[in-house]
Design a protein around this motif. Sequence first.
Motif, PDB file in Angstrom:
ATOM      1  N   ARG A 186       0.905  -1.589  -0.082  1.00  0.00           N
ATOM      2  CA  ARG A 186       0.267   0.035  -0.106  1.00  0.00           C
ATOM      3  C   ARG A 186       1.001   1.097  -0.243  1.00  0.00           C
ATOM      4  NH1 ARG A 186      -4.735  -0.975   4.477  1.00  0.00           N
ATOM      5  NH2 ARG A 186      -3.675  -0.914   5.857  1.00  0.00           N
ATOM      6  N   ARG A 187       1.501   1.015  -0.519  1.00  0.00           N
ATOM      7  CA  ARG A 187       2.758   2.232  -0.727  1.00  0.00           C
ATOM      8  C   ARG A 187       2.922   2.321  -1.793  1.00  0.00           C
ATOM      9  NH1 ARG A 187       4.551   0.544   3.935  1.00  0.00           N
ATOM     10  NH2 ARG A 187       5.116   2.706   5.440  1.00  0.00           N
ATOM     11  N   SER A 188       3.302   3.796  -2.267  1.00  0.00           N
ATOM     12  CA  SER A 188       4.162   4.021  -3.875  1.00  0.00           C
ATOM     13  C   SER A 188       5.431   4.665  -3.727  1.00  0.00           C
ATOM     14  CB  SER A 188       2.625   5.492  -4.469  1.00  0.00           C
ATOM     15  OG  SER A 188       3.690   5.890  -5.873  1.00  0.00           O
ATOM     16  N   TRP A 189       6.400   3.647  -4.298  1.00  0.00           N
ATOM     17  CA  TRP A 189       7.920   4.271  -4.843  1.00  0.00           C
ATOM     18  C   TRP A 189       8.349   4.880  -5.619  1.00  0.00           C
ATOM     19  CZ3 TRP A 189       9.527   1.384  -0.213  1.00  0.00           C
ATOM     20  CH2 TRP A 189       8.906   0.408   0.135  1.00  0.00           C
ATOM     21  N   ASN A 190       9.333   5.307  -4.820  1.00  0.00           N
ATOM     22  CA  ASN A 190       9.285   6.843  -5.834  1.00  0.00           C
ATOM     23  C   ASN A 190      10.694   6.802  -6.351  1.00  0.00           C
ATOM     24  OD1 ASN A 190       6.381   8.333  -5.335  1.00  0.00           O
ATOM     25  ND2 ASN A 190       7.005   8.794  -4.119  1.00  0.00           N
ATOM     26  N   SER A 236       5.393   7.148  -1.262  1.00  0.00           N
ATOM     27  CA  SER A 236       4.158   7.807  -0.523  1.00  0.00           C
ATOM     28  C   SER A 236       3.411   6.356  -0.615  1.00  0.00           C
ATOM     29  CB  SER A 236       3.672   8.051  -1.572  1.00  0.00           C
ATOM     30  OG  SER A 236       4.443   9.503  -2.361  1.00  0.00           O
ATOM     31  N   ASN A 237       2.240   7.473   0.927  1.00  0.00           N
ATOM     32  CA  ASN A 237       1.909   6.494   1.992  1.00  0.00           C
ATOM     33  C   ASN A 237       0.222   6.945   2.203  1.00  0.00           C
ATOM     34  OD1 ASN A 237       0.515   4.333   3.247  1.00  0.00           O
ATOM     35  ND2 ASN A 237       1.816   3.724   4.314  1.00  0.00           N
ATOM     36  N   TRP A 238      -1.024   6.474   2.466  1.00  0.00           N
ATOM     37  CA  TRP A 238      -1.988   7.523   2.625  1.00  0.00           C
ATOM     38  C   TRP A 238      -1.808   7.205   4.146  1.00  0.00           C
ATOM     39  CZ3 TRP A 238      -4.806   9.552  -0.690  1.00  0.00           C
ATOM     40  CH2 TRP A 238      -5.155   8.872  -1.717  1.00  0.00           C
ATOM     41  N   ARG A 239      -1.608   8.195   4.795  1.00  0.00           N
ATOM     42  CA  ARG A 239      -2.209   9.319   5.945  1.00  0.00           C
ATOM     43  C   ARG A 239      -3.963   9.444   6.792  1.00  0.00           C
ATOM     44  NH1 ARG A 239       2.820   9.598   8.592  1.00  0.00           N
ATOM     45  NH2 ARG A 239       4.236   7.956   8.003  1.00  0.00           N
ATOM     46  N   HIS A 242      -5.003  12.257   8.762  1.00  0.00           N
ATOM     47  CA  HIS A 242      -4.938  13.664   9.110  1.00  0.00           C
ATOM     48  C   HIS A 242      -6.646  13.475  10.551  1.00  0.00           C
ATOM     49  CE1 HIS A 242      -1.861  15.276   6.550  1.00  0.00           C
ATOM     50  NE2 HIS A 242      -2.563  14.731   4.956  1.00  0.00           N
ATOM     51  N   PRO A 243      -5.706  14.357  10.720  1.00  0.00           N
ATOM     52  CA  PRO A 243      -7.179  14.793  12.208  1.00  0.00           C
ATOM     53  C   PRO A 243      -8.385  15.264  12.147  1.00  0.00           C
ATOM     54  CG  PRO A 243      -4.112  15.607  13.002  1.00  0.00           C
ATOM     55  CD  PRO A 243      -4.216  15.245  11.550  1.00  0.00           C
ATOM     56  N   SER A 244      -7.855  15.953  10.534  1.00  0.00           N
ATOM     57  CA  SER A 244      -9.633  16.748  10.183  1.00  0.00           C
ATOM     58  C   SER A 244     -10.105  15.458   9.551  1.00  0.00           C
ATOM     59  CB  SER A 244      -9.026  17.810   9.046  1.00  0.00           C
ATOM     60  OG  SER A 244      -8.346  16.659   8.310  1.00  0.00           O
ATOM     61  N   GLY A 245      -9.335  14.944   9.235  1.00  0.00           N
ATOM     62  CA  GLY A 245     -10.403  13.174   8.633  1.00  0.00           C
ATOM     63  C   GLY A 245     -10.266  12.911   7.369  1.00  0.00           C
ATOM     64  N   GLU A 246      -9.408  13.647   6.636  1.00  0.00           N
ATOM     65  CA  GLU A 246      -9.144  13.693   4.841  1.00  0.00           C
ATOM     66  C   GLU A 246      -8.182  12.716   5.486  1.00  0.00           C
ATOM     67  OE1 GLU A 246      -6.943  16.711   1.908  1.00  0.00           O
ATOM     68  OE2 GLU A 246      -7.078  17.246   4.119  1.00  0.00           O
ATOM     69  N   VAL A 247      -7.987  11.439   4.161  1.00  0.00           N
ATOM     70  CA  VAL A 247      -7.148  10.856   3.664  1.00  0.00           C
ATOM     71  C   VAL A 247      -6.476  11.225   2.638  1.00  0.00           C
ATOM     72  CG1 VAL A 247      -6.707   8.638   3.171  1.00  0.00           C
ATOM     73  CG2 VAL A 247      -8.624   9.030   4.796  1.00  0.00           C
ATOM     74  N   ALA A 248      -4.847  11.073   3.283  1.00  0.00           N
ATOM     75  CA  ALA A 248      -3.924  12.022   1.502  1.00  0.00           C
ATOM     76  C   ALA A 248      -3.011  11.225   1.546  1.00  0.00           C
ATOM     77  CB  ALA A 248      -3.675  13.414   1.299  1.00  0.00           C
ATOM     78  N   TRP A 249      -2.003  11.469   0.140  1.00  0.00           N
ATOM     79  CA  TRP A 249      -0.856  10.769   0.065  1.00  0.00           C
ATOM     80  C   TRP A 249       0.045  11.489   1.112  1.00  0.00           C
ATOM     81  CZ3 TRP A 249       0.307   5.815  -1.814  1.00  0.00           C
ATOM     82  CH2 TRP A 249      -0.787   5.694  -3.092  1.00  0.00           C
ATOM     83  N   HIS A 250       1.077  11.188   1.777  1.00  0.00           N
ATOM     84  CA  HIS A 250       1.923  11.782   2.448  1.00  0.00           C
ATOM     85  C   HIS A 250       3.692  10.997   2.183  1.00  0.00           C
ATOM     86  CE1 HIS A 250       3.164  13.555   6.236  1.00  0.00           C
ATOM     87  NE2 HIS A 250       4.129  12.339   6.881  1.00  0.00           N
ATOM     88  N   PRO A 251       4.378  11.948   1.675  1.00  0.00           N
ATOM     89  CA  PRO A 251       5.433  11.422   1.773  1.00  0.00           C
ATOM     90  C   PRO A 251       7.093  10.585   2.569  1.00  0.00           C
ATOM     91  CG  PRO A 251       5.519  13.782   1.759  1.00  0.00           C
ATOM     92  CD  PRO A 251       4.427  13.289   2.094  1.00  0.00           C
ATOM     93  N   GLU A 252       7.403   9.363   2.816  1.00  0.00           N
ATOM     94  CA  GLU A 252       8.001   8.925   3.834  1.00  0.00           C
ATOM     95  C   GLU A 252       9.817   8.572   2.937  1.00  0.00           C
ATOM     96  OE1 GLU A 252       5.037   6.342   5.706  1.00  0.00           O
ATOM     97  OE2 GLU A 252       6.159   5.191   3.957  1.00  0.00           O
ATOM     98  N   LEU A 253      10.428   8.843   4.000  1.00  0.00           N
ATOM     99  CA  LEU A 253      12.128   8.248   3.529  1.00  0.00           C
ATOM    100  C   LEU A 253      12.037   7.097   4.972  1.00  0.00           C
ATOM    101  CD1 LEU A 253      14.177  11.844   3.691  1.00  0.00           C
ATOM    102  CD2 LEU A 253      13.788  10.180   1.527  1.00  0.00           C
ATOM    103  N   LEU A 254      12.452   5.922   3.858  1.00  0.00           N
ATOM    104  CA  LEU A 254      12.490   4.952   4.105  1.00  0.00           C
ATOM    105  C   LEU A 254      13.936   3.889   4.210  1.00  0.00           C
ATOM    106  CD1 LEU A 254       9.793   3.588   3.202  1.00  0.00           C
ATOM    107  CD2 LEU A 254       9.316   3.784   5.431  1.00  0.00           C
ATOM    108  N   ILE A 255      15.152   3.693   5.187  1.00  0.00           N
ATOM    109  CA  ILE A 255      15.921   3.007   5.739  1.00  0.00           C
ATOM    110  C   ILE A 255      15.465   1.386   5.205  1.00  0.00           C
ATOM    111  CG2 ILE A 255      17.921   3.385   6.115  1.00  0.00           C
ATOM    112  CD1 ILE A 255      18.072   5.691   7.061  1.00  0.00           C
TER     113      ILE A 255
END
Length: 232
Positions: free
Chosen positions: A195-199, A214-217, A219-232
């Motif tokens: 469930r990640r989009s690899w960039n 990028s991963n779906w996150r 937000h506290p508002s309830g909105e779901v959006a793509w969120h960037p991540e750096l993974l080692i």
Amino acid sequence: EHGQVAALASGGMGALIPQEATAGQGAGVATPFSLEGLLELGLARAVSWGNSRFLVSTGSGSIAACAAVAAGGKSQCSALALPPLPTYGHDKHIAVVIDATDDQPFRAAVAAQSGAVLVHELASEGLGAVWRITEEVPIPLSSEAQSEASAIVALAGDHGKILATTQDGSVFQWLMSGGKSISEAKREAPAAGPRRSWNSACALPSGKVMRLASNWRRHPSGEVAWHPELLI
């Protein structure tokens, strides 16, 4: 460079990740920077960092040079007088350009529609210059169950190695010398779940691979959006 990692969005906004974070020594705060003048050349597709500057491969095939900037700074980019990168059937350029040094020419790795990585070096031809293929490197299958290799989504590298990130999150590395591979492909499978989009990905000085995803996150508002991540 020097343990830091630069993450760049296609429009030229970026962030510098400090060495303590990339080395896994603790949390670090990413600091923003921006590369200006890219939109006139096309969206950024890949970036390499060397010789105190960034080389940006753009969607138009042009190659931009941007001075490396301190955190929070801005850098004006300009097109280099180099021939456009070939597409080899791709509807968008998936390529990385490696800066010339005192003893190495400009080099480029370009993804072909066939699924291979075509390694080039800049060579003189008549009064101009052309990108000349030095090697074709195929992407291996990630498993015996695969019928075809996963599509390439990004390329990175320097004169000593080339990295290809594929749609399933795998990163393939080849050691390079003189524009030719000197090792078999080494595959790094993603440790993170689906469930990640690899960039894209890059190699750290430690030899580890850092991935931009990028991963779906929610937000506290309830909105779901793509969120960037750096993974080692």
